[in-house]
Design a protein around this motif. Structure first.
Motif, short mmCIF file in Angstrom:
data_model
loop_
_atom_site.label_atom_id
_atom_site.label_comp_id
_atom_site.label_asym_id
_atom_site.label_seq_id
_atom_site.Cartn_x
_atom_site.Cartn_y
_atom_site.Cartn_z
N ARG A 46 10.31 0.14 -4.87
CA ARG A 46 10.32 1.59 -5.08
C ARG A 46 9.97 2.37 -3.82
O ARG A 46 10.56 3.43 -3.54
CB ARG A 46 9.32 1.94 -6.20
CG ARG A 46 9.03 3.44 -6.36
CD ARG A 46 10.27 4.22 -6.71
NE ARG A 46 10.00 5.65 -6.82
CZ ARG A 46 9.92 6.49 -5.79
NH1 ARG A 46 10.09 6.04 -4.55
NH2 ARG A 46 9.69 7.78 -5.99
N PHE A 47 9.04 1.86 -3.01
CA PHE A 47 8.51 2.68 -1.92
C PHE A 47 8.96 2.25 -0.52
O PHE A 47 8.88 3.06 0.40
CB PHE A 47 6.98 2.70 -1.99
CG PHE A 47 6.45 3.42 -3.19
CD1 PHE A 47 6.44 4.81 -3.25
CD2 PHE A 47 5.98 2.71 -4.29
CE1 PHE A 47 5.97 5.47 -4.37
CE2 PHE A 47 5.50 3.36 -5.41
CZ PHE A 47 5.50 4.75 -5.46
N ILE A 48 9.43 1.03 -0.36
CA ILE A 48 9.76 0.59 1.00
C ILE A 48 10.94 1.35 1.62
O ILE A 48 10.98 1.51 2.85
CB ILE A 48 9.98 -0.93 1.07
CG1 ILE A 48 9.78 -1.41 2.52
CG2 ILE A 48 11.35 -1.33 0.52
CD1 ILE A 48 9.60 -2.90 2.67
N PRO A 49 11.89 1.87 0.84
CA PRO A 49 12.94 2.66 1.49
C PRO A 49 12.42 3.92 2.18
O PRO A 49 13.12 4.50 3.03
CB PRO A 49 13.87 3.03 0.32
CG PRO A 49 13.64 1.96 -0.69
CD PRO A 49 12.17 1.68 -0.59
N ASP A 50 11.20 4.34 1.84
CA ASP A 50 10.65 5.58 2.39
C ASP A 50 9.83 5.38 3.66
O ASP A 50 9.32 6.35 4.22
CB ASP A 50 9.77 6.28 1.34
CG ASP A 50 10.56 6.66 0.10
OD1 ASP A 50 11.77 6.94 0.24
OD2 ASP A 50 9.98 6.68 -1.00
N ILE A 51 9.67 4.14 4.11
CA ILE A 51 8.89 3.92 5.32
C ILE A 51 9.82 3.85 6.54
O ILE A 51 11.03 3.68 6.40
CB ILE A 51 8.03 2.63 5.24
CG1 ILE A 51 8.91 1.38 5.38
CG2 ILE A 51 7.23 2.59 3.95
CD1 ILE A 51 8.13 0.11 5.59
N GLU A 110 -0.28 11.75 -4.07
CA GLU A 110 -0.50 11.86 -2.63
C GLU A 110 -0.33 10.54 -1.87
O GLU A 110 -0.33 10.55 -0.64
CB GLU A 110 -1.90 12.42 -2.35
CG GLU A 110 -2.07 13.88 -2.70
CD GLU A 110 -3.40 14.42 -2.20
OE1 GLU A 110 -4.28 13.60 -1.88
OE2 GLU A 110 -3.55 15.63 -2.10
N ALA A 111 -0.23 9.44 -2.56
CA ALA A 111 -0.15 8.15 -1.87
C ALA A 111 1.13 8.06 -1.05
O ALA A 111 2.23 8.26 -1.56
CB ALA A 111 -0.21 7.01 -2.88
N ALA A 112 0.99 7.74 0.23
CA ALA A 112 2.15 7.56 1.09
C ALA A 112 2.84 6.25 0.76
O ALA A 112 2.24 5.33 0.19
CB ALA A 112 1.71 7.57 2.55
N ALA A 113 4.11 6.16 1.11
CA ALA A 113 4.87 4.94 0.85
C ALA A 113 4.18 3.73 1.49
O ALA A 113 4.10 2.65 0.89
CB ALA A 113 6.29 5.08 1.38
N GLU A 114 3.68 3.91 2.71
CA GLU A 114 3.00 2.80 3.40
C GLU A 114 1.77 2.34 2.63
O GLU A 114 1.48 1.14 2.56
CB GLU A 114 2.60 3.23 4.81
CG GLU A 114 3.75 3.47 5.76
CD GLU A 114 4.34 4.87 5.65
OE1 GLU A 114 5.24 5.20 6.43
OE2 GLU A 114 3.87 5.64 4.78
N GLN A 115 1.04 3.29 2.05
CA GLN A 115 -0.17 2.93 1.30
C GLN A 115 0.17 2.12 0.05
O GLN A 115 -0.52 1.17 -0.30
CB GLN A 115 -0.95 4.20 0.95
CG GLN A 115 -1.54 4.89 2.17
CD GLN A 115 -2.03 6.29 1.88
OE1 GLN A 115 -1.52 6.98 0.99
NE2 GLN A 115 -3.02 6.75 2.64
N ASN A 116 1.26 2.49 -0.61
CA ASN A 116 1.67 1.77 -1.82
C ASN A 116 2.08 0.34 -1.51
O ASN A 116 1.66 -0.60 -2.19
CB ASN A 116 2.81 2.52 -2.50
CG ASN A 116 2.35 3.76 -3.24
OD1 ASN A 116 1.51 3.69 -4.12
ND2 ASN A 116 2.89 4.91 -2.87
N ILE A 117 2.91 0.16 -0.50
CA ILE A 117 3.39 -1.20 -0.23
C ILE A 117 2.31 -2.06 0.43
O ILE A 117 2.29 -3.28 0.25
CB ILE A 117 4.68 -1.21 0.61
CG1 ILE A 117 4.44 -0.67 2.02
CG2 ILE A 117 5.78 -0.43 -0.10
CD1 ILE A 117 5.63 -0.89 2.95
#
Length: 233
Positions: A46-51, A110-117
């Protein structure tokens, strides 16, 4: 029904420092359930495309280091991992079962994509060493996914051999495929794979026996076909 959950604590977007910490984790792998690994893979997809793409290599390296239990230098992806949660914001992601189907619930705040992955990656430490190869295998597959994280993603992730997730004795999908085809050598050539596939397929008869037997045979054919695909790719 809740199948898995990951609680993340992280610095806010306007904070002068970039931090991430783990909170409560419910990541089951026992009793035939790979739901914890599926949730972590879903978070990554879900989040790695945003980094920033420049972070990809370092992230994949981090996954391998955590799998092996190495000491992790900080920061990673410009974020520092810590145990202290004081003053950090909170985000929760879940994997649920709804009407017999998987459903991801991602909390977008507020969690950034980097923080999630990063939180997904650091969760590898929650698993025993013997369990980590199977978990990390799914996480690497998730890194490559592009698209909605839903039913199609689950099918891609488990590749029709979801027993691999539960049977944590396999270090990779290749080792699963070798076992299915009964091949003892580590790197068989294409001819050997095709020969063994044909041999086992001929010994499988889907049109005979009871309905239960036919179902088992159909699953066996699916496993054989998937194993052949993995080893010939």
């Amino acid at each position: 029904m809740l199948l898995a959950e990951l609680e993340i604590f992280h610095s806010r977007t306007n904070a002068p420092t970039r931090r991430v910490a783990l909170g409560y984790t419910y990541l089951p792998l026992q009793n035939g359930s790979g739901n914890g690994a599926v949730l972590l893979a879903g978070i990554i997809a879900r989040f790695i495309p945003d980094i920033d793409e420049d972070f990809y290599d370092d992230y994949k390296k981090l996954l391998y280091q955590l799998q092996r239990g190495e000491r992790i230098s900080q920061p990673r992806l410009r974020h520092r991992f810590q145990e202290d949660k004081i003053g950090l914001a909170r985000t929760v992601h879940q994997l649920q079962e709804f009407e017999g189907k998987y459903r991801f619930i991602f909390e977008l705040n507020e969690a950034a994509a980097e923080q999630n992955i990063l939180a997904a990656a650091y969760s590898i430490s929650q698993f025993a060493y013997r369990e980590r190869p199977a978990v990390v295998n799914l996480m690497h597959k998730a890194v490559k996914w592009r698209g909605e994280v839903g039913t199609d993603f689950i099918s891609y992730l488990l590749s029709r051999h979801d027993k691999f997730v539960a049977d944590l004795g396999h270090e990779s999908s290749e080792s699963w495929a070798l076992k299915v085809l009964g091949i003892s050598i580590t790197n068989p050539d294409d001819d050997e794979v095709k020969k063994q596939f044909r041999k086992l397929l001929r010994s499988t008869h889907p049109d005979t026996g009871s309905d239960d037997v036919k179902v088992d045979v159909a699953r066996r054919i699916q496993d054989l076909t998937e194993a052949r695909r993995i080893l010939l790719r």
